[in-house]
Design an enzyme around this catalytic site. Structure first.
Site, PDB file in Angstrom:
ATOM      1  N   GLY A  88       3.297  -0.516   3.623  1.00 17.50           N
ATOM      2  CA  GLY A  88       2.274  -1.686   2.932  1.00 17.50           C
ATOM      3  C   GLY A  88       2.701  -2.697   3.180  1.00 17.50           C
ATOM      4  N   SER A 125       0.814  -1.261  -0.080  1.00 18.25           N
ATOM      5  CA  SER A 125      -0.012  -0.005  -0.055  1.00 18.25           C
ATOM      6  C   SER A 125       0.948   1.193   0.028  1.00 18.25           C
ATOM      7  CB  SER A 125      -0.964   0.018   1.146  1.00 18.25           C
ATOM      8  OG  SER A 125      -2.086  -0.971   0.958  1.00 18.25           O
TER       9      SER A 125
END
Length: 453
Positions: free
Chosen positions: A299, A56
Site C-alpha cells: 500500500g 492499499s
C-alpha cells in the site's frame, strides 16, 4: 548479515527515508524493530509502536471481513452484486446485471472510478454506489485485470454495511480489530493515537531531502481500499491470520480454513507480472519467487508505504511500514537482507534482439488523471507521461516526462527512470485481437487505447 535496527538506520540514510518499522514472523515468533524519525521537522524518533498509514494493504483487511459474510452464508462470491444491492447500476447493462463480488475482489470488474465527490460522511460508500450509475467501463467485464484504487472495495464495503447494518468502519472494528485484540489498528484518522502517528514525506530532490507531505490523509472514499492505520506488530497479526489458516495470534478464528484457501487460490492473471507477481487473488497478490509461491499485500498513501510478504513454505512473513520513499528499491534491499536464504526475483534484462512491429504499440492510452503517449522514434518505443500540472509544479518536475521502453517480450517492457529518486518500472502493452494494442498496464493499473498518436 544480521539485520537489526542499526542496519535499518543505515539503509534509511542511504535512501533518504525518514523512518521505517520492520517486523518478522517466523514459526510463530515475532521480531520487530524501528529506526528513524516520525517527522523530519520535529525529529521525534519512531518506535515499534508508531502508527503508520497502510494504504492499499487495507484491501486485504476488507477482503477478510467480506469473506466472513461468505463464511456466514450471507453472500455468495459468484452471485451478482445486485443480489445484495438492488439499486446497483453502472453505464454498461451487462456489468450492472452480472458483476460479482469475486470480480470486485480480484479487480476484473472494469468499472471506471467515476464516483464523483461522495463527501467525508458516514454514508460515503452508499453515495459512491449511487454516484456510479453513469460510470463507463475501462474494459469489458472480466476481460482483463485492472486495479481499482477505491471504487471496487467501496462497493464491497457497502454490501458489508447493508448486511451488518453499520458503517464499514464499525464493521471492521467489530468483525476484526476487537476480536483479534488489536488496539492500534483503525479506519479513521481521528481514531488513531496522534502522539504515535508517523507523518508522511515526499522527496523532490536528493539535495532537499524529505519534506512533509501536503496531504495528511487520503479522502474517506479510499477508506475500504486504503484507509487503515496500524503498527508493525498489528500488521504481523494480519500476517498470522494468513499463515495460520485464518486464526489470529490470540486464537480467535477470523476466517474458516476453507475460505482462506479460496482467498489465496482464486486467481486471475496480471498483464504486467514483472513488478509484483503473475496473479491476483482475493485481496492478495500472488508472487512467484523462483518457483515458490509468495503472497503479497502492499500500500501507499501520499508519503507513506506498506509492504507485507507471506512465505508459506518457510512459515514466515516479513512486513515493513515507512513514512517516505522510494518504494520498490528500498523494500527489495531490506527484504533481501532479511530473507537471505531466498532470492527475491529481480527484473529481467531487456532483449535487444527482439524484433517488434512498433506501429502496433503506438498510440495514446488514457484514463481520467493518467495519460500515456507511446511513440516510435528511430526504431525505439518511447513513452511520454503527462503529469497533472499542479502536481508537477509541487514536485518541481515538467508536466511531460519522457521514458524509453525496452522490450522484454512482445507485450512486456522495462521503463528505466529518468530521475535518481525513481525506480525502474515495468509496462505491459497488449491485446492485439483487433490489430493495434488495446491496453497499457503499469503499476497494476490498466489504461485503454483512446487514439493512435
Amino acid at each position: 548479515m544480521t539485520f537489526d535496527a542499526p542496519r535499518l538506520a543505515e539503509l534509511l540514510a542511504e535512501h533518504g527515508i525518514p523512518s521505517a518499522a520492520v517486523g518478522i514472523l517466523r514459526d510463530g515468533q515475532r521480531t520487530e524493530f524501528a529506526a528513524g524519525v516520525k517527522n523530519v521537522e520535529t525529529s521525534e524518533p519512531v518506535t515499534t509502536g508508531t502508527v503508520y498509514q497502510c494504504g492499499s494493504m487495507t484491501k486485504t483487511w476488507t477482503a477478510l471481513a467480506f469473506l466472513q459474510l461468505v463464511d456466514e452464508g450471507k453472500v455468495d462470491l459468484d452471485r451478482p452484486v445486485r443480489t445484495y444491492l438492488p439499486g446497483f447500476a453502472v453505464a454498461d447493462p451487462v456489468t450492472t446485471a452480472q458483476v460479482t463480488p469475486r470480480q470486485l475482489l480480484n479487480h476484473t470488474n472494469g468499472i471506471e472510478e467515476a464516483y464523483g465527490d461522495p463527501g467525508e460522511g458516514d454514508d460515503v460508500c452508499e453515495r459512491m454506489v449511487e454516484n456510479i450509475a453513469g460510470a463507463p467501463q475501462v474494459f469489458p467485464l472480466g476481460h482483463t485485470h485492472g486495479y481499482s484504487a477505491a471504487l471496487g472495495y467501496a462497493v464491497l464495503a457497502r454490501v458489508l454495511e447493508v448486511a451488518d447494518g453499520k458503517t464499514w468502519d464499525d464493521a471492521m472494528r467489530d468483525r476484526l480489530f476487537r476480536p483479534m485484540g488489536l488496539t492500534s489498528t483503525n479506519t479513521r484518522p481521528e481514531q488513531a493515537d496522534q502522539a504515535r502517528e508517523a507523518t508522511g514525506h515526499l522527496v523532490r530532490s536528493l539535495a532537499e531531502g524529505p519534506i512533509v507531505t501536503p496531504i495528511d490523509y487520503l479522502p474517506r472514499a479510499f477508506g475500504p481500499g486504503g484507509g487503515i492505520t496500524s503498527t508493525i506488530g498489528e500488521v504481523l497479526a494480519l500476517a498470522h491470520v494468513l499463515l495460520n489458516d485464518g486464526v489470529a495470534p490470540n486464537g480467535h478464528r477470523v476466517l474458516s480454513a476453507e475460505l482462506l484457501r479460496e482467498m489465496k487460490n482464486s486467481r486471475v492473471p496480471i498483464p504486467d507480472p514483472l513488478m509484483f507477481g503473475p496473479e491476483w487473488a482475493l485481496g492478495l497478490i500472488v508472487c512467484d519467487w523462483n518457483g515458490e509461491t509468495v503472497y503479497a499485500t502492499d500500500g501507499s498513501t501520499v508519503g507513506q508505504n506498506s509492504r507485507l510478504r507471506i512465505l508459506p513454505e518457510l512459515n514466515t512473513a516479513v512486513a515493513m511500514l515507512t513514512n517516505g520513499g522510494p518504494r520498490e528499491s528500498f523494500y527489495r534491499t531490506v527484504f533481501a537482507e532479511i530473507l537471505a536464504e531466498h532470492t527475491i526475483p529481480s527484473l529481467p534484462a531487456p532483449d535487444p534482439e527482439l524484433k517488434l512491429d512498433l506501429e502496433r504499440y503506438v498510440g495514446v492510452y488514457e484514463r481520467p488523471g493518467a495519460r500515456y503517449e507511446v511513440s516510435a522514434e528511430a526504431g525505439q518505443l518511447r513513452l511520454t507521461l503527462a503529469i497533472d500540472p499542479t502536481r508537477a509544479e509541487f514536485l518541481r518536475k515538467p508536466d511531460r516526462v519522457h521514458y524509453e521502453l525496452l522490450p522484454v517480450s512482445e507485450t512486456l517492457f522495462l521503463m528505466p527512470p529518468t530521475d535518481p529518486l525513481e525506480d525502474t518500472q515495468s509496462v505491459a502493452i497488449y491485446d492485439f485481437a483487433n490489430g493495434p494494442a488495446q491496453y497499457l498496464h503499469t503499476n497494476c493499473r490498466v489504461h485503454p487505447r483512446v487514439t493512435r498518436a
